[in-house]
Write a protein that holds these residues in place. Structure first.
Motif, short mmCIF file in Angstrom:
data_model
loop_
_atom_site.label_atom_id
_atom_site.label_comp_id
_atom_site.label_asym_id
_atom_site.label_seq_id
_atom_site.Cartn_x
_atom_site.Cartn_y
_atom_site.Cartn_z
N TRP A 1 -44.48 -3.49 -24.84
CA TRP A 1 -45.49 -3.05 -24.11
C TRP A 1 -46.91 -3.57 -24.52
O TRP A 1 -47.45 -4.20 -23.74
CB TRP A 1 -45.40 -1.36 -23.98
N GLY A 2 -46.92 -3.43 -25.84
CA GLY A 2 -48.14 -3.98 -26.54
C GLY A 2 -48.31 -5.49 -26.28
O GLY A 2 -49.40 -5.92 -25.94
N LEU A 3 -47.17 -6.19 -26.18
CA LEU A 3 -47.39 -7.65 -26.11
C LEU A 3 -47.52 -7.90 -24.58
O LEU A 3 -48.48 -8.67 -24.36
CB LEU A 3 -45.81 -8.28 -26.38
N LYS A 4 -46.86 -7.02 -23.83
CA LYS A 4 -47.53 -7.40 -22.37
C LYS A 4 -48.99 -7.11 -21.94
O LYS A 4 -49.57 -7.87 -21.34
CB LYS A 4 -46.50 -6.47 -21.35
N VAL A 5 -49.24 -5.92 -22.65
CA VAL A 5 -50.73 -5.82 -22.60
C VAL A 5 -51.81 -6.90 -22.79
O VAL A 5 -52.73 -7.28 -22.48
CB VAL A 5 -51.08 -4.38 -23.17
N ARG A 6 -51.26 -7.33 -24.12
CA ARG A 6 -52.07 -8.46 -24.51
C ARG A 6 -52.01 -9.52 -24.04
O ARG A 6 -52.98 -10.54 -23.98
CB ARG A 6 -51.45 -8.63 -26.05
N VAL A 7 -50.91 -10.27 -23.58
CA VAL A 7 -50.57 -11.51 -22.71
C VAL A 7 -51.49 -11.42 -21.49
O VAL A 7 -52.25 -12.42 -21.29
CB VAL A 7 -49.26 -11.63 -22.36
N VAL A 8 -51.61 -10.05 -20.92
CA VAL A 8 -52.44 -9.82 -19.56
C VAL A 8 -53.87 -10.17 -20.00
O VAL A 8 -54.64 -10.89 -19.26
CB VAL A 8 -51.83 -8.60 -18.76
N GLY A 9 -54.02 -9.57 -21.08
CA GLY A 9 -55.44 -9.60 -21.47
C GLY A 9 -56.02 -11.13 -21.97
O GLY A 9 -57.15 -11.55 -21.95
N GLU A 10 -54.81 -11.86 -22.44
CA GLU A 10 -55.11 -13.29 -22.88
C GLU A 10 -55.25 -14.04 -21.79
O GLU A 10 -56.11 -15.24 -21.62
CB GLU A 10 -54.32 -13.68 -23.82
N SER A 11 -54.42 -14.22 -20.82
CA SER A 11 -54.27 -15.09 -20.00
C SER A 11 -53.58 -14.44 -18.65
O SER A 11 -52.54 -14.33 -18.51
CB SER A 11 -53.80 -16.30 -20.04
N ALA A 12 -54.34 -14.30 -17.71
CA ALA A 12 -53.61 -13.52 -16.34
C ALA A 12 -52.63 -14.54 -15.90
O ALA A 12 -51.60 -14.13 -15.30
CB ALA A 12 -54.44 -13.17 -15.21
N ASP A 13 -53.18 -15.92 -15.81
CA ASP A 13 -52.16 -16.75 -15.33
C ASP A 13 -50.84 -16.84 -15.95
O ASP A 13 -49.79 -16.98 -15.53
CB ASP A 13 -52.89 -18.23 -15.40
N ALA A 14 -50.96 -17.00 -17.49
CA ALA A 14 -49.66 -17.02 -18.23
C ALA A 14 -48.77 -15.67 -18.14
O ALA A 14 -47.48 -16.04 -17.97
CB ALA A 14 -50.12 -17.27 -19.70
N ALA A 15 -49.47 -14.60 -17.79
CA ALA A 15 -48.75 -13.52 -17.61
C ALA A 15 -48.08 -13.59 -16.05
O ALA A 15 -46.82 -13.33 -15.98
CB ALA A 15 -49.75 -12.26 -17.70
N ARG A 16 -48.60 -14.08 -15.30
CA ARG A 16 -48.17 -14.13 -13.97
C ARG A 16 -47.07 -15.18 -14.07
O ARG A 16 -45.76 -14.91 -13.32
CB ARG A 16 -49.17 -14.63 -12.95
N ALA A 17 -47.24 -16.33 -14.56
CA ALA A 17 -45.99 -17.16 -14.82
C ALA A 17 -44.95 -16.68 -15.53
O ALA A 17 -43.71 -16.77 -15.19
CB ALA A 17 -46.31 -18.41 -15.88
N LEU A 18 -45.00 -15.48 -16.69
CA LEU A 18 -44.03 -14.95 -16.95
C LEU A 18 -43.46 -13.87 -16.13
O LEU A 18 -42.45 -13.29 -16.69
CB LEU A 18 -44.37 -14.32 -18.34
N GLY A 19 -44.04 -13.71 -14.91
CA GLY A 19 -43.53 -12.74 -14.13
C GLY A 19 -43.91 -11.40 -14.51
O GLY A 19 -43.47 -10.19 -14.03
N LEU A 20 -44.91 -11.30 -15.21
CA LEU A 20 -45.60 -9.69 -15.45
C LEU A 20 -46.61 -9.39 -14.31
O LEU A 20 -47.33 -10.33 -13.81
CB LEU A 20 -46.52 -9.98 -16.71
N PRO A 21 -46.24 -8.16 -13.99
CA PRO A 21 -47.18 -7.55 -12.87
C PRO A 21 -48.71 -7.20 -13.36
O PRO A 21 -48.89 -6.17 -13.97
CB PRO A 21 -46.51 -5.99 -12.62
N VAL A 22 -49.54 -8.43 -13.44
CA VAL A 22 -50.90 -8.19 -14.14
C VAL A 22 -51.48 -6.92 -13.64
O VAL A 22 -52.08 -6.28 -14.54
CB VAL A 22 -51.62 -9.69 -13.73
N ASP A 23 -51.80 -6.82 -12.35
CA ASP A 23 -52.68 -5.81 -11.82
C ASP A 23 -52.08 -4.57 -12.15
O ASP A 23 -52.71 -3.47 -12.66
CB ASP A 23 -52.68 -5.70 -10.18
N ARG A 24 -50.76 -4.20 -12.17
CA ARG A 24 -50.36 -2.85 -12.59
C ARG A 24 -50.44 -2.66 -13.98
O ARG A 24 -50.77 -1.49 -14.57
CB ARG A 24 -48.73 -2.79 -12.14
N ILE A 25 -50.25 -3.49 -14.76
CA ILE A 25 -50.45 -3.47 -16.28
C ILE A 25 -51.87 -3.05 -16.49
O ILE A 25 -52.21 -2.10 -17.39
CB ILE A 25 -50.16 -4.84 -17.12
N ARG A 26 -52.82 -3.63 -15.89
CA ARG A 26 -54.21 -3.41 -16.08
C ARG A 26 -54.37 -2.14 -15.37
O ARG A 26 -55.35 -1.26 -16.21
CB ARG A 26 -55.02 -4.48 -15.42
#
Lengths: 350, 305, 378
Positions: free
Chosen positions: B166-191
């Motif tokens: 969970w922490g990693l997901k939050v940090r990835v979203v915070g580091e780069s939304a594009d990278a997070a999206r590429a990883l398939g993470l739901p950026v908006d939901r995590i934020r």
């Protein structure tokens, strides 16, 4: 032709739409608190725009907001978010009063000009600190300008209760009075002091500067992309300093007007939260100096209506805070609609 | 018992905990939010709303702890609203924060009118100073369980951000939304989740103000604690455990002014009372540099761009 | 400069030329309705803070609520009006839109420049300001001041505090070192020292009227220094009172009765009784009497009062406090009777000299009496 029309129509429709939505939301809120929303709106209209007195009441509240909004709007062109308007107002008012007291025999026009200059310099320097820290030390300007507000207020309070205190200002520690002769009068035929004119003129000048000069063009480039600006040889650091200084000067002028048009002295009433209200005005006006004027009038009107709302509907003072919150949330939300709207229309047409 | 100048030290120690606790909660909340790449300047409104809700619920239910919980929930709603609005394109999170500040305080003042007069049940305190026979020290070490909760949250949050998925997901979203999206993470939901959780913590911070110290619901209750959260997080380098130290430091600095007066240092109290702000600004000037980015800063953050 | 403007305003209010002049104000009918639709006395109240702050504003609001109950009075109020041009607009608005005949702007900072500027525009409206600043000849004729000598109540509270203190050390949390506040601190100390000459009062100035966290912190610091009775002069005493109760010391209240907040430690308190003042004004206006420019009074006039003593207050202390109260009620009490030294050892009132309560000299107090630990310098 229809496309240019769409372009002009879009912001208009979005603003009108969001105002309608926020009025509906606020209406529901008021109704759930047990008041009749239609009567509330009627009262608000009467109190803010219904009579010529109401208009003056509204405009007098709008005037300082036009100037403090520039504190946030101008640095916005460079991509900076400065929220230090309050500090600029306080420093401007304080120093304007202090210089006026050093020239007891000068004619009013000289005193007032010097006061305006002193206020603008004090406010300008104050915000320039934030800009300089940003450029040379990479200190975040939003936070530093916020902290500078608190420091400015502490300085004001310290100085008006010690070094610059008029011993006669018994129960309300203040500086000496600048002298009745040096007070700015009212616009003939109205009850409004000249602050409104200063506010409008400052907004127009700011708009001209940012949209019709090379300087403004350079700033917009620097705001869009710092690296591109540096490649193009633009002096980004100097731009930041000049713009922050101009922004602070507007706030300082607002402080000087509080002293020269209303209080005649500098004291803790300079800290009247005009700076914070100005931030919202700037954001809602999307940093456009010309748009600041109507937005400030709208906010002035909402604030002017608070009194009558309290007296006729027995609603608490916080009612207008809630309304401001709702309106600004909806308007900020509507930011996302720009562009989508015309695309939809184009698709429909084709 | 005469304590004299030792009183200043005791006051600073006690003040660090007493005044620092709400700072701890808001800064932890802000820290989590910022880790996900959003900045919430509206925590001032959240704090005030939490203070009002906590007081009202404690009064009606008779249970201050239920009040704390509801304060957190109220904060969560405001946090979720903030980040939901910000999840749309081109909506500026700082601007929305300022509007939320207005909305939250306005709503709290509006709904809080009936609660200014009555006295609600207060949160209990824990005596950590029973070992000492100095009454002043005993009083300073009389703390509220929320402070301990805050320490636990700081430690756990720090650990989770570093070591869990969970922490990693939050940090990835915070580091780069594009990278997070590429990883398939739901950026908006995590934020949205991070901001809502941050709001929850800030709401609890508010309930500490109204239900424990200074224990009062009034419209002048907060003097910018929520607004300062943003500065504290920068000070703490986006480390939850850093938030703990910074909050204690702030609490202690805020206690310095009054305690100096109590021992006869009377001059310049406006300046003394501004020490926390001056200190933070000085720290920022010393530690920031244009040549390097700060360690720990989430790159998606608008304040650091 | 603004003579012509003043003239039109005067015409507006004198009524004969009203119709024409009102035209320029727009919505004629509506204003006409508000103005003189009934023969009720219309009173407007303006507060600088929230109506229910357990303190200064609430005391005034309770006064307003009392007159509002009279069926021949229409009272309305506005809260949280800052001491800027906004209060000028609020006053104008109350006159123009609500038809107020008398205004009570209750915050000290409303007077100069705001009331002084607005009052001449409405010569038929009474502007009655809470603070005692009116000076004959200097200020507009339709302006008046009223104030209560709440320091008399503080003197009594000081006696109770001094009598009940074990350590002989009292605490005072004050907002700003201004004459009104200093007078309360001095009276409190003089009251305590009148029965216990070695009593001291330790003062902390918070710097502003409403700073709950700092007020709590100041209270804690004072308790740490060994004080065991505390009072305050801030807008809302609630925080000081509850913090004192938690630390297990005595307190005395201010502005309103706060005994509910500290059932164990609330010894007594200095309270306003604005209802009396506002009732008197309403009555004078209804009867068409001239309103006096300066209304001031203390315990004797019923403008201020002392909270009922807590049951823990011993009989001996009650007797001493009541004796002083009786002396105030009889009008024979002079608190500032020489010799009085300030806390730097300077003689401020020479032996044999005395300053009665109404003496204007007391309004410019900038010193702390012997026995106060603190300084008026910021």
């Amino acid at each position: 032709m229809p496309q240019t029309l769409n372009k002009a129509l879009e912001p208009f429709l979005i603003i009108v739409g969001s105002l309608t939505v926020s009025m509906v939301l606020f209406g529901i809120f008021v109704a759930s608190a047990g008041a009749d929303p239609f009567e509330v709106y009627q009262t608000m209209y009467r109190a803010a725009f219904g009579t010529s007195f109401s208009w003056q009441n509204t405009l007098v509240r709008a005037a300082p907001l036009m100037l403090t909004a520039l504190c946030t709007a101008l640095p916005g062109y460079l991509g900076l978010i400065i929220i230090g308007g309050e500090g600029a107002v306080v420093m401007g008012g304080l120093f304007a009063a202090i210089v006026a007291l050093t020239m007891p025999t000068a004619p009013p026009i000289v005193v007032l000009t010097t006061m305006a200059l002193a206020g603008m310099i004090a406010g300008g320097v104050w915000l320039m600190i934030g800009g300089a820290l940003r450029h040379y030390r990479a200190v975040n300007e939003t936070i530093s300008s916020l902290l500078l507000n608190y420091i400015a207020i502490a300085l004001l309070n310290h100085l008006v209760t010690s070094t610059f205190r008029d011993p006669e200002s018994l129960n309300h520690p203040s500086t000496h009075h600048i002298g009745e002769a040096n007070m700015i009068g009212v616009i003939p035929g109205t009850d409004l002091h000249w602050g409104l004119v200063f506010g409008i003129v400052a907004c127009v000048i700011a708009w001209f500067l940012m949209h019709h000069t090379v300087f403004g063009f350079a700033s917009q480039i620097a705001g869009g992309n710092v690296r591109a600006a540096q490649v193009a040889g633009l002096p980004v650091g100097r731009l930041i300093l000049i713009i922050c200084c101009a922004a602070g000067a507007a706030g300082g002028l607002a402080g000087m007007l509080e002293v020269a048009a209303i209080h005649g002295r500098a004291n803790d009433t300079l800290n009247a939260n005009y700076g914070y209200a100005g931030i919202l005005v700037a954001f809602v006006a999307r940093n456009n100096p010309l748009a600041i004027i109507p937005v400030a009038v709208l906010l002035g009107g909402i604030r002017a209506s608070s009194g009558l709302l309290q007296r006729t509907h027995e609603l608490p003072d916080a009612t207008v805070l809630v309304m401001q919150g709702i309106i600004f949330l909806v308007i900020l939300f509507s930011e996302t609609l720009y562009g989508r709207f015309s695309r939809l229309q184009k698709q429909g047409a084709s | 018992m005469e304590v004299g100048w030792w009183g200043v030290l005791i006051a600073v120690l006690g003040g660090a905990i007493r005044i620092g606790t709400p700072f701890l909660f808001v800064s932890l909340g802000e820290c989590l939010t910022e880790k996900s790449g959003r900045i919430n300047l509206g925590l001032e409104g959240t704090l005030v709303m939490g203070a009002m809700t906590g007081y009202a619920v404690s009064l009606h239910s008779g249970s201050p702890w239920l009040g704390v919980l509801c304060a957190g929930l109220a904060g969560m709603v405001l946090g979720a609203l903030h980040s939901w609005i910000c999840s749309f394109q081109r909506v500026n999170d700082i601007a929305v924060g300022i509007a939320m500040m207005l909305f939250g305080t306005g709503l709290a003042f509006f709904l809080g009118k009936p609660y200014i007069q009555p006295s609600a049940p207060r949160l209990p305190s824990i005596d950590l100073g029973a070992w000492s026979d100095i009454p002043q020290l005993q009083a300073a070490l009389q703390i509220n369980a929320l402070f301990l909760v805050g320490i636990v949250v700081a430690v756990v949050l720090g650990w989770m951000l570093k070591n869990t998925a969970w922490g990693l997901k939050v940090r990835v979203v915070g580091e780069s939304a594009d990278a997070a999206r590429a990883l398939g993470l739901p950026v908006d939901r995590i934020r949205i989740l991070s901001t809502a959780q941050g709001g929850f913590l800030a709401g609890i911070g508010g309930s500490y103000l109204s239900l424990y110290y200074p224990f009062n619901w009034s419209e002048g209750l907060s003097s910018g604690q929520g607004l300062m959260a943003v500065a504290l997080v920068i000070f703490a380098r986006w480390q939850p455990i850093g938030c703990l130290w910074v909050s204690l430091l702030w609490g202690g600095a805020a206690a310095l002014g009054p305690s100096l007066q109590s021992v006869g240092v009377t001059g310049g109290y406006y300046i003394f009372n501004a020490i926390p702000y001056i200190m933070t600004l000085a720290m920022m000037i010393i530690t920031c540099s244009p040549k390097r980015t700060l360690v720990g800063v989430p790159r998606e953050l608008t304040v650091t761009r | 400069m603004s003579e012509s403007r003043k003239l039109t305003r005067r015409q507006v209010l004198q009524g004969t030329a009203a119709a024409g002049a009102l035209g320029m104000l727009g919505n004629v009918e509506w204003i006409g309705q508000a103005w003189g639709a009934s023969d009720k006395v219309k009173m407007g109240f303006i507060f600088v803070g929230p109506r229910d702050d357990y303190g200064y504003n609430q005391a005034h609001f309770e006064g307003k609520a009392a007159v509002a109950k009279l069926d021949w009075v229409k009272a309305f109020d506005e809260e949280k009006v800052p001491e800027t041009i906004e209060v000028q607009k609020t006053m104008e608005s109350m006159v123009k839109l609500d038809g107020a005949q008398v205004l009570f702007p209750t915050s000290f900072g409303y007077f100069d420049p705001h009331i002084i500027k607005v009052a001449p525009l409405f010569p038929n409206i009474q502007f009655l300001h809470c603070g005692g600043l009116y000076q004959e000849g200097k200020h507009p004729k339709n302006v008046g001041s009223y104030f209560g000598f709440i320091d008399e109540s503080q003197y009594i509270a000081g006696i109770v505090a001094g009598g009940m203190s074990k350590s002989g050390k009292l605490g005072f949390v004050a907002a700003k070192p201004i004459p009104q506040v200093l007078r309360n601190i001095n009276n409190y100390t003089l009251g305590a020292r009148s029965i216990r000459p070695n009593c001291t009062t330790n003062v902390i100035f918070t710097g502003d009227w409403s700073l709950p966290v700092r007020e709590a912190e100041a209270t804690n610091s004072l308790v740490d220094q060994g004080i065991d009775v505390i009072t305050c002069h801030v807008d809302s005493p609630k925080v000081v009172i509850t913090t004192a109760e938690k630390r297990g010391i005595y307190c005395t209240g201010y502005h309103c009765n706060q005994s509910k907040l500290a059932p164990k430690g609330y010894l007594t308190g200095a309270e306003w009784n604005w209802a009396k003042v506002y009732m008197d004004y309403a009555d004078m206006i209804r009867k068409g009497q001239t309103v006096p420019h300066l209304v001031r009074g203390g315990l004797k006039e019923g403008i201020v009062k002392v909270s009922d003593y807590n049951q823990v207050v011993t009989d001996a202390v009650r007797k001493q406090a009541d004796a002083a109260k009786d002396k105030f009620m009889g009008g024979g009490m002079v608190v500032y009777k020489g010799p009085i030294k300030d806390n730097a050892g300077r003689v401020v009132i020479a032996a044999g000299k005395e300053h009665v309560q109404t003496d204007i000299w007391l309004e410019s107090m900038d010193w702390l009496v012997e026995g106060v630990i603190g300084s008026t310098k910021s």
